[in-house]
Design a protein around this motif. Structure first.
Motif, mmCIF file in Angstrom:
data_model
loop_
_atom_site.group_PDB
_atom_site.id
_atom_site.type_symbol
_atom_site.label_atom_id
_atom_site.label_comp_id
_atom_site.label_asym_id
_atom_site.label_seq_id
_atom_site.Cartn_x
_atom_site.Cartn_y
_atom_site.Cartn_z
ATOM 1 N N GLU A 199 48.526 30.906 14.763
ATOM 2 C CA GLU A 199 48.789 29.484 14.961
ATOM 3 C C GLU A 199 49.889 28.999 14.013
ATOM 4 O OE1 GLU A 199 48.832 25.875 16.545
ATOM 5 O OE2 GLU A 199 47.676 27.577 17.326
ATOM 6 N N LYS A 200 49.919 29.549 12.819
ATOM 7 C CA LYS A 200 50.973 29.187 11.870
ATOM 8 C C LYS A 200 52.349 29.579 12.406
ATOM 9 C CE LYS A 200 52.478 30.153 7.115
ATOM 10 N NZ LYS A 200 52.173 30.932 5.875
ATOM 11 N N VAL A 253 39.140 35.320 11.914
ATOM 12 C CA VAL A 253 39.472 33.888 11.821
ATOM 13 C C VAL A 253 40.838 33.702 11.173
ATOM 14 C CG1 VAL A 253 38.787 31.681 10.839
ATOM 15 C CG2 VAL A 253 37.037 33.218 11.750
ATOM 16 N N ASP A 254 41.132 34.483 10.149
ATOM 17 C CA ASP A 254 42.424 34.381 9.474
ATOM 18 C C ASP A 254 43.569 34.835 10.379
ATOM 19 O OD1 ASP A 254 41.088 33.463 7.278
ATOM 20 O OD2 ASP A 254 41.198 35.347 6.154
ATOM 21 N N SER A 271 56.246 33.835 7.857
ATOM 22 C CA SER A 271 54.902 33.322 8.094
ATOM 23 C C SER A 271 53.826 34.363 7.811
ATOM 24 C CB SER A 271 54.767 32.840 9.546
ATOM 25 O OG SER A 271 55.721 31.841 9.845
ATOM 26 N N LEU A 321 43.741 34.439 13.599
ATOM 27 C CA LEU A 321 44.036 33.304 14.484
ATOM 28 C C LEU A 321 44.836 32.235 13.746
ATOM 29 C CD1 LEU A 321 40.627 32.879 16.395
ATOM 30 C CD2 LEU A 321 42.742 33.931 17.226
ATOM 31 N N GLN A 322 44.514 32.026 12.480
ATOM 32 C CA GLN A 322 45.254 31.041 11.693
ATOM 33 C C GLN A 322 46.710 31.459 11.496
ATOM 34 O OE1 GLN A 322 42.977 30.564 8.085
ATOM 35 N NE2 GLN A 322 41.469 29.196 9.038
#
Length: 362
Positions: free
Chosen positions: A289-290, A282-283, A257, A285-286
């Motif tokens: 979450e991924k 922001v990335d 991931s 956090l993405q």
């Protein structure tokens, strides 16, 4: 004097083998690559050094342990390395003098090399193959030296001494080489395991600390602290071997991931970390979450792939300087965010907020 000269040859042989393994401590020799050529060159150099300290039997004939490095190279390096060693020995012997003895050396080297290569691959028992190779090579020596000595007494004396010292030296050289190979292999394993988690293959906590200290000099750094939810219950219910399978699968999911340049570590137990360099907040956090979603969606098969179960993870996120004022507090802040994720129901991503109280004292 004769025995002393052979003892000097044996000392040179043992010293060279030891030094070779020290120089190439982490570079194991395998067939059909550049290291095979290095082994052949090393064997040739050893043969030349042994001839330099050879025993002068008469005006033209010298004897030494040159055949031992040829045997070692044949056993551990194959035909390419053996060719390098054999040619080196033959060429140097001709440089010493072109005569009947140097021509006999060609026969000894060629026939011995063929014997060594043949029996090294045919006889699986190492010691049986070594003894067989040494005896046959000695027979070749006895045959080709028969016409070199005018007196039978000299011929017999030389051959008896040669047979004894060659067999002893050959067994000692192979034994020492095997021991050093095993020692180097263990050294390499310890060196790898010092920085890698043996179960998952990820970086261990030592590698994490080293990477974190190196990245602390950068302007932007993020850390994810990931913990498997209710993992103790998994171990208690299905057993630790099944829990290990889950740990390995989770490690693979996390690594897949992330980017190849991200530092993924298993910090102990069921805790993992990811260091993300120069990622926008922001990335980050993405990515977190991924990872959470990929683990939650994955069906883990245990008990020989007969039992499917689901696993979730909780993740704490901290980013310098976006959510953490002090770089040295980054891990502690991510761990605090993980704690809140656990307390808020698990299977969640929680980010440490700069608005929360952050103590700069470590």
């Amino acid at each position: 004097m004769f025995i002393e000269a052979f003892f000097l040859n044996l000392t040179v042989l043992i010293s060279f083998i030891f030094l070779y393994h020290q120089i190439y401590r982490s570079k194991f020799i395998t067939l059909y690559n550049h290291k095979t050529i290095l082994l052949g060159i090393a064997g040739g150099i050893l043969g030349i050094v042994l001839m330099y300290f050879s025993i002068q039997v008469d005006g033209n004939t010298i004897i030494d342990l040159r055949i031992i490095p040829l045997m070692l190279v044949a056993i551990y390096g194959g035909w390419i390395a053996t060719t390098f060693t054999g040619v080196s020995i033959i060429v140097y012997r001709f440089l010493i003098g072109f005569n009947l003895s140097s021509l006999s050396n060609v026969l000894l080297v060629v026939f011995s090399a063929l014997i060594f290569l043949f029996f090294a691959s045919r006889i699986k028992n190492r010691w049986l193959s070594v003894i067989t190779m040494l005896i046959l090579s000695n027979i070749v020596f006895s045959i080709i030296t028969y016409g070199l000595f005018t007196e039978l007494k000299t011929y017999l004396t030389i051959n008896v001494a040669y047979w004894l010292i060659i067999i002893v030296a050959g067994i000692l050289a192979v034994s020492m080489n095997n021991h050093l190979l095993q020692s180097n292999k263990l050294f390499k394993e310890y060196e790898i395991n010092a920085f890698l988690d043996p179960l998952t293959g990820l970086n261990n906590v030592r590698s994490f600390d080293r990477a974190f200290n190196r990245m602390k000099k950068q302007e932007k750094l993020s850390i994810l602290v990931i913990d498997i939810d209710h993992f103790k219950q998994v171990n208690d219910t299905y057993g630790h071997p099944q829990g290990d399978l889950i740990l390995k699968s989770v490690a693979t999911i996390i690594k897949d991931s992330c980017r190849p340049l991200d530092t993924v570590s298993r910090n102990g137990g069921e805790e993992f970390t990811v260091l993300l360099l120069d990622y926008p907040y922001v990335d980050v956090l993405q990515i977190a979450e991924k990872i959470r979603g990929n683990v939650a969606d994955y069906v883990f098969l245990i008990n020989n792939d007969t039992l499917p179960i689901n696993i979730t993870v909780s993740i704490g996120v901290a980013t310098y300087p976006d959510t953490s004022i002090y770089m040295d507090n980054l891990y502690r802040n991510a761990d605090a965010a993980l704690y809140k994720s656990k307390n808020s129901g698990r299977n969640k991503v929680y980010s440490y907020s700069v608005l929360e109280k952050e103590d700069s004292h470590l």
